[in-house]
Enzyme design. Structure first.
Site, PDB file in Angstrom:
ATOM      1  N   SER A  23       0.864  -1.168   0.000  1.00 52.67           N
ATOM      2  CA  SER A  23       0.000   0.000   0.000  1.00 52.67           C
ATOM      3  C   SER A  23       0.903   1.220   0.000  1.00 52.67           C
ATOM      4  O   SER A  23       1.859   1.294   0.770  1.00 52.67           O
ATOM      5  CB  SER A  23      -0.918  -0.019   1.222  1.00 52.67           C
ATOM      6  OG  SER A  23      -2.036   0.805   0.971  1.00 52.67           O
ATOM      7  N   GLU A  24       0.603   2.177  -0.872  1.00 45.45           N
ATOM      8  CA  GLU A  24       1.608   3.182  -1.201  1.00 45.45           C
ATOM      9  C   GLU A  24       1.892   4.185  -0.082  1.00 45.45           C
ATOM     10  O   GLU A  24       2.877   4.914  -0.153  1.00 45.45           O
ATOM     11  CB  GLU A  24       1.263   3.894  -2.512  1.00 45.45           C
ATOM     12  CG  GLU A  24      -0.057   4.633  -2.552  1.00 45.45           C
ATOM     13  CD  GLU A  24      -1.182   3.769  -3.085  1.00 45.45           C
ATOM     14  OE1 GLU A  24      -1.112   2.533  -2.962  1.00 45.45           O
ATOM     15  OE2 GLU A  24      -2.152   4.355  -3.615  1.00 45.45           O
ATOM     16  N   ASN A  25       1.048   4.224   0.945  1.00 46.71           N
ATOM     17  CA  ASN A  25       1.395   5.101   2.066  1.00 46.71           C
ATOM     18  C   ASN A  25       2.608   4.579   2.842  1.00 46.71           C
ATOM     19  O   ASN A  25       3.265   5.335   3.546  1.00 46.71           O
ATOM     20  CB  ASN A  25       0.201   5.329   2.999  1.00 46.71           C
ATOM     21  CG  ASN A  25      -0.481   4.042   3.432  1.00 46.71           C
ATOM     22  OD1 ASN A  25      -0.615   3.107   2.656  1.00 46.71           O
ATOM     23  ND2 ASN A  25      -0.882   3.994   4.679  1.00 46.71           N
ATOM     24  N   SER A  77       8.389   3.995  -0.473  1.00 48.79           N
ATOM     25  CA  SER A  77       7.265   3.304  -1.078  1.00 48.79           C
ATOM     26  C   SER A  77       7.184   3.593  -2.578  1.00 48.79           C
ATOM     27  O   SER A  77       6.996   2.696  -3.393  1.00 48.79           O
ATOM     28  CB  SER A  77       5.980   3.742  -0.381  1.00 48.79           C
ATOM     29  OG  SER A  77       4.892   3.035  -0.906  1.00 48.79           O
TER      30      SER A  77
END
Lengths: 232, 212
Positions: free
Chosen positions: B46-48, B88
């Site tokens: 998840s890109e966070n 990320s």
């Protein structure tokens, strides 16, 4: 060495705020946002701010508080979808907005903090994000030039901090905080827990990036989308 | 019968391979997580800033410091790691993520995608969508074949502001699957939903594609 830990947010921000300044803030959504420092910036009344933050908070929390009081002139963000007051001000042309792709924003902050004036990325090629930007072809692929970002003040939230100013973040509350911590000479950190020292192997943000520090007075940590599963 | 949303997601899950690192977009793509074949090891990013996404938490497990890119509470699992958003997106931009499944409003026959600006609505921002389509090795789009007004979402050209150009490898709709190799040449119709005919697909598709 000057003592980094201050008694409160007001003291930690003393002398660092001025109208028209640029403030970078860590956090993703309402996760890992410097709640205490945002409240203090609101109370200071400083205005015409340019705020660099992935999101803009919600109507009554986080950076949304500074929008409510009309202290923000411009936002540099990747996603601002959770805020009605933001929408109203933007549509009424009372608020400037610069959208950056999320990864580009993260890298612009990292670059700014690392003394890198610009970098080339494929992100946004052929889209509105590329408009007016230099392009260059590397190995047959087009890249666009993005510039590093620096701020007059950076505010971050960490889980643990030691008196030296070393910081450790918790889980996905890390998000933008490490890069934001580097993008200013004036970085103020608020920490949930003060510890005697953080294991040197585990430091996320080395003390050099932290100018001042406070123990957070607000650790409300609101959850935007609480989704649960049934106990098995 | 056209595929329903979960069947579309199940079809997308067939594109996964053991050992893949995968980023799932918001909306229908999140259903892919529930369709990963048993025994297959797929790590979700998840890109966070988390690799190794677990299921939604129980009431007792809810942790405000642990959310996904959709800002939903999640859990960690064995092998999970946390990192900054810069790290990320280095994973994403650097081509380390094998596959991303994303929703879209429009896909064009040349692989362009539009999925960040909804017409007539307030612009919310692109978030990580532009970085994902520019950096992830393989982009699979999950979308309804036609929009609410009946017009084809797989088009000759996108009419909405683009998220990326020539980045889509596969389009899975409720009616059919289109794919192409190496982001070159036209998409090929490679599969039909049960009971859907090639003629039906033709009639509701504006994009040029090659029949299988």
């Amino acid at each position: 060495m000057a003592k980094k830990l201050h008694d409160g947010a007001k003291q930690a921000l003393a002398g660092l705020l001025f109208d028209g300044m640029t403030i970078a803030a860590g956090g993703f959504g309402l996760c890992g946002i410097p709640e205490t420092l945002i409240l203090a910036i609101r109370d200071s009344g400083v205005k015409n701010l340019t705020v660099i933050s992935n999101n803009a908070g919600v109507d009554d929390w986080g950076l949304g508080l500074l929008l409510r009081t009309r202290q923000v002139k411009k936002m540099i963000s990747s996603y601002v979808g959770e805020n009605k007051e933001f929408e109203r001000q933007f549509l009424a042309k009372e608020l400037e907005l610069e959208f950056n792709p999320q990864g580009t924003l993260a890298e612009r902050l990292r670059a700014g903090g690392a003394g890198i004036a610009g970098f080339y990325t494929r992100t946004g090629v052929g889209t509105v994000v590329a408009e007016g930007k230099d392009t260059k072809v590397f190995n047959g692929e087009t890249y666009i030039l993005e510039t590093g970002l620096v701020a007059d003040l950076a505010i971050v939230k960490a889980w643990r901090g030691d008196s030296f100013g070393n910081l450790l973040y918790r889980k996905t509350a890390r998000n933008f905080n490490p890069m934001v911590a580097t993008c200013s000479r004036n970085t103020v950190a608020e920490i949930e827990e003060l510890v005697p020292s953080i294991d040197a192997n585990l430091v996320h943000t080395p003390s050099i990036y932290v100018r001042r520090m406070i123990k957070a007075a607000s650790n409300e940590k609101r959850i935007e989308k609480r989704i649960t599963r049934k106990e098995a | 019968m056209p595929w329903d949303r979960n069947q579309m997601a199940a079809r997308a899950a067939r594109e996964l391979k053991d050992g893949f690192y995968v980023n799932l977009g918001i909306g229908i793509p999140t259903l892919v997580a529930g369709n990963i074949p048993p025994g297959m090891e797929v790590t979700l990013q998840s890109e966070n800033g988390i690799l190794g996404l677990g299921p939604y938490p129980t009431d007792n497990e809810v942790d405000a410091d642990l959310i996904n890119a959709g800002k939903e509470t999640i859990t960690e699992i064995a092998g999970s790691s946390y990192f900054s958003s810069a790290d990320s997106f280095a994973m994403i931009r650097g081509g380390h993520i094998d596959l991303s499944v994303l929703g879209a409003m429009e896909v064009a026959e040349n692989g362009d995608i539009a999925n960040w600006m909804v017409p007539g609505k307030m612009v919310k921002g692109m978030g990580g969508a532009m970085d994902l389509v520019a950096g992830v090795r393989r982009i699979v789009v999950l979308m309804e074949h036609v929009s609410k007004d009946g017009s084809s979402k797989f088009r000759k050209k996108c009419t909405l502001p683009l998220t990326g150009t020539n980045v889509v490898d596969m389009v899975i709709t409720d009616l059919a699957v289109f794919a192409r190799d190496g982001r070159k040449g036209p998409f090929k119709l490679i599969e039909l939903a049960p009971g859907v005919t090639a003629e039906q697909v033709k009639a509701s598709t504006e994009a040029h594609y090659v029949e299988a």
